[in-house]
Scaffold this active site. Structure first.
Site, short mmCIF file in Angstrom:
data_model
loop_
_atom_site.label_atom_id
_atom_site.label_comp_id
_atom_site.label_asym_id
_atom_site.label_seq_id
_atom_site.Cartn_x
_atom_site.Cartn_y
_atom_site.Cartn_z
N HIS A 1 94.21 50.07 62.09
CA HIS A 1 93.66 50.94 61.22
C HIS A 1 92.60 52.18 62.21
O HIS A 1 91.87 51.28 63.18
CB HIS A 1 92.41 50.70 60.49
CG HIS A 1 92.16 52.26 58.86
ND1 HIS A 1 93.29 53.08 58.77
CD2 HIS A 1 91.01 53.33 59.59
CE1 HIS A 1 92.01 54.17 57.89
NE2 HIS A 1 90.89 53.93 58.63
N ASP A 2 92.54 53.34 63.10
CA ASP A 2 91.66 53.35 63.78
C ASP A 2 91.28 54.22 62.91
O ASP A 2 91.39 55.54 61.85
CB ASP A 2 92.58 54.64 64.20
CG ASP A 2 93.36 53.75 65.50
OD1 ASP A 2 93.21 53.04 65.87
OD2 ASP A 2 93.64 54.39 65.57
N GLU A 3 89.58 54.62 63.25
CA GLU A 3 88.74 54.99 63.11
C GLU A 3 88.56 56.71 62.23
O GLU A 3 89.03 57.49 63.25
CB GLU A 3 86.97 55.03 63.52
CG GLU A 3 85.60 55.50 63.41
CD GLU A 3 84.58 55.61 64.06
OE1 GLU A 3 84.98 54.45 65.20
OE2 GLU A 3 83.95 55.32 63.15
N CYS A 4 88.26 56.71 61.15
CA CYS A 4 88.12 58.24 60.45
C CYS A 4 86.71 58.39 59.49
O CYS A 4 86.78 58.01 58.76
CB CYS A 4 89.28 58.25 60.10
SG CYS A 4 88.92 60.73 59.43
N ARG B 1 91.83 60.36 66.54
CA ARG B 1 92.53 60.26 67.86
C ARG B 1 91.81 60.07 69.00
O ARG B 1 92.49 60.30 70.31
CB ARG B 1 93.22 61.09 68.01
CG ARG B 1 93.95 61.11 66.76
CD ARG B 1 95.11 62.21 66.98
NE ARG B 1 95.64 62.74 65.11
CZ ARG B 1 96.02 63.68 65.42
NH1 ARG B 1 96.38 64.20 65.46
NH2 ARG B 1 97.28 64.01 63.74
N ASP C 1 97.12 63.16 71.08
CA ASP C 1 96.62 61.68 70.65
C ASP C 1 95.61 61.74 72.10
O ASP C 1 96.60 61.26 73.27
CB ASP C 1 97.17 61.64 70.26
CG ASP C 1 97.21 60.06 69.38
OD1 ASP C 1 95.83 58.84 69.96
OD2 ASP C 1 97.19 59.86 68.04
N ARG D 1 94.80 58.11 71.61
CA ARG D 1 94.36 56.52 71.37
C ARG D 1 94.86 56.04 72.16
O ARG D 1 94.36 54.49 72.06
CB ARG D 1 94.67 56.41 70.14
CG ARG D 1 93.79 57.47 68.99
CD ARG D 1 94.52 56.98 67.98
NE ARG D 1 95.64 57.72 67.43
CZ ARG D 1 96.23 57.88 65.77
NH1 ARG D 1 95.22 57.45 64.81
NH2 ARG D 1 96.67 58.31 65.78
N SER E 1 101.67 50.33 58.39
CA SER E 1 101.51 51.87 59.33
C SER E 1 102.21 52.17 59.94
O SER E 1 103.70 51.58 59.29
CB SER E 1 101.01 51.24 60.58
OG SER E 1 101.11 52.08 61.58
#
Lengths: 436, 436
Positions: free
Chosen positions: B262-265, B309, B347, B349, B371
């Site tokens: 999971h990429d931080e948001c 991102r 993006d 990332r 995902s």
């Protein structure tokens, strides 16, 4: 070969020495000068009365002759930007197309903006660069916003719970029947004016620059070689503001302001770890902000990226283990000591710079401060902002395992309307063991 | 006066040039050499079979002669560490007392650790430095953990809701009746081995070093002057792992592994902003991980600090405004274009480094990947990890305003078991306007 110091030669007032030398390890030359124009850099006069007199913050990496700061934009994400260039995905020359990006709400200008010592860690003109520096942008300067203002609906399970239990009521304006709170969101990147940042920490600018260079293992030699560059864009996280109600009401002392300054704690804020009170206190503050807006006031959450008291999460987890394994168990009387053993200090958040964002918003009085921290309170009032009532976290929101932290903090001077725990109380092991 | 290159002189194999010069703007001399011992730096042999052969990562700022990396510890929080020294709160000489801080669960070593190209962005020995480098620590080297492993109880309102609705059942082991999930938590700081990081991005090490220096506005000249230093501690956020079940089961392909990267948001993960699916997908994955552990498997959430991102939050909010103000409204067919106009890329990332943490955990197969991202899937499988089933976010968890993002991503190749929206569908304005 001078790489960095040549960048800003037009504005160099007192170049203290030659800049770092860089070799040319492959045939391509390291880029030294302007691509797009022959214009030099624009001086920054921090705290000047107008945007024009102040001058834009130019941290572009595209045209080095235009730069008038140390560092670059996007905080630590500049490293990812570099990866994007290395991977061939991003053109070095890319300039942000700012069409339609301007703030959804106009903030300021306020008199506080033109006091050089009042706001020292953000650029008050950072949200409106497309407007106030339109001429410079047209002339070819790559000026980027350091602040962005947008609108959002935020939906928190705890707010929905408050709706269901009747603590909050939907009004269709500040809070929808589905539990969405309507907010103005603001992202703020750090922009440090080094002479005044040094003053906040009671050290000389020279010492601050030297220590920033040395204690980061040699980051940005310009800190020590370019005393003419007084503005630094540090590669650290910034702040996010959530405003409930009209942003302009923040500057009106006759409108009741409910505010919390919250320092990031990923483990609780996102994952609900029960060792601290971070998320419960945050969601309680959001509930207070919504209720405040509904009764004609305005609410503000200022969220700062200072994970684990700005020690970072690795240090934080090391301290958790030391707390829970120590002889006698996890007790409040050893709470700060365990952090100090590992990190050398109890806390690295240094609230000295935190009130800047309040001054940017024009705030002169916080009627209801949702915080028990004496450090935050002292920093806010010390910067000239009046504070009315202080709102503690309700007892029923404190997770059992977080009782250690809460007791330790109250004994150390945190605000509480209740009883401050005594020495005997602080010695009781209240935290869960690691295997429990 | 050579400041930085003198630091590591004992291990310099090919000093390419003189290092950045720093002036001495006050009477105190900039510290150049050892305080505590006459020992030199220890070489790092990345990917060596044992911790001893590999050698410790030494990023201390206390004794420069011991350093064998570029940069220092704690990611961007090294800037706060510098402030602590500037403010007189932290002694430069402080060494972390690592008593009782060791990992609560032993991870590895695994065969993947001794493949120099398999793990290139973290130090596999970073959690166990107190043990594997006890001799070097006793000899006076300031070696700090770059990984910390602890235990926690995490309480999420969404998990409590799943309990109340019967989707999850408490077992007292993985999930308490009060809704607390019992986890092992791991914080991981980035440690980059530059030769192999460059290979991941298909560029030369020389180009990577140069671009990292140039595109950050001149951060760490040692990147270009010290080719002998091959390890970089970048000032960026790292990763946090939440493990549901036994950590050692992650390496056992016969145990069902449910995992989400999971990429931080921050806007969704913490505040529940409804413009994206980040928190709903995260909490769904946590529910899947708990259920997986309860049926004899193991669960893993790997949370990466890559806000917006990896463009940062200011850029993200600018893009929100551009999306919602464009002619035709907020449509899926313009979703990626609006990001690209502002940021220059869709993006940043770059999932190329992300699988490293899976290899550190010994993972060879992910049975259930929570995902839909094709970029994450490609990076994971491309690194040699098998993926079984892919779990999409249930439709009922997608907020109305996030439909734009979801449609755009599915059309761009994200996994979906359902219908991929066609060109007509993508043109429909599904996002809320700014004033709504």
């Amino acid at each position: 070969m001078s790489v960095v110091s040549s960048a800003n030669s037009a504005s160099v007032s007192s170049p203290s020495t030659s800049a770092p030398a860089a070799p040319s390890p492959s045939p391509r030359h390291i880029r030294l000068t302007s691509h797009s124009s022959g214009l030099g850099s624009i001086p920054i006069r921090w705290g000047a009365a107008t945007a024009q007199e102040r001058g834009p913050v130019v941290g572009t990496t595209t045209n080095r002759a235009h730069r008038n700061v140390i560092g670059t934009h996007s905080g630590s994400y500049s490293v990812y930007r570099a990866l994007a260039v290395a991977a061939g995905a991003l053109k070095r020359e890319h300039k942000a197309d700012l069409t339609n990006t301007s703030p959804t709400d106009v903030i300021g200008p306020y008199p506080q903006w033109s006091d050089p010592g009042r706001i020292v860690s953000l650029d008050p003109w950072g949200a409106s660069v497309a407007e106030v520096y339109a001429g410079e942008l047209a002339a070819g300067y790559d000026i980027r916003p350091t602040i962005a203002v947008t609108q959002a609906h935020v939906i928190l399970p705890e707010v929905i719970d408050a709706l269901q239990k009747g603590r909050l009521k939907a009004d269709g304006k500040f809070l929808t029947p589905g539990g969405a709170a309507v907010v103005t969101k603001v992202a703020v990147e750090p922009v440090w004016y080094l002479p005044e940042v040094a003053r906040r920490f009671n050290c000389s600018e020279t010492d601050l620059r030297r220590v920033l260079f040395e204690e980061t293992g040699g980051m940005y030699p310009e800190l020590v070689t370019r005393s003419d560059l007084e503005v630094f864009l540090p590669p650290i996280g910034g702040q996010t503001l959530y405003i409930f109600g009209k942003p302009r009401d923040l500057a009106d002392t006759s409108v009741e302001l409910t505010a919390r300054i919250h320092d990031e704690c990923n483990g609780s804020d996102v994952f609900g770890s029960d060792i601290c009170t971070c998320r419960p206190y945050l969601t309680h503050a959001i509930e207070e902000c919504i209720a405040g807006a509904q009764r004609g006031g305005v609410g503000l959450i200022a969220y700062s990226r200072k994970e684990g008291r700005a020690l970072g999460e690795v240090t934080k987890f090391l301290v958790y283990n030391a707390r829970k394994r120590q002889v006698g168990g996890d007790t409040a009387d050893q709470y700060f000591a365990r952090t100090e053993c590992v990190a050398g200090v109890q806390d690295m958040r240094f609230q000295e710079l935190m009130p800047d964002v309040f001054h940017w918003l024009g705030i002169q009085k916080i009627h209801r401060l949702v915080s028990m921290s004496n450090m935050k309170f002292d920093a806010i009032t010390g910067s000239g902002i009046a504070v009315g009532e202080r709102i503690n976290i309700p007892d029923e929101l404190i997770p059992a395992d977080a009782r250690v932290e809460m007791d330790a903090k109250m004994a150390a001077g945190y605000f509480t309307p209740g009883v401050v725990p005594d020495a005997e109380e602080l010695k009781k092991a209240k935290g869960r063991g690691l295997s429990e």
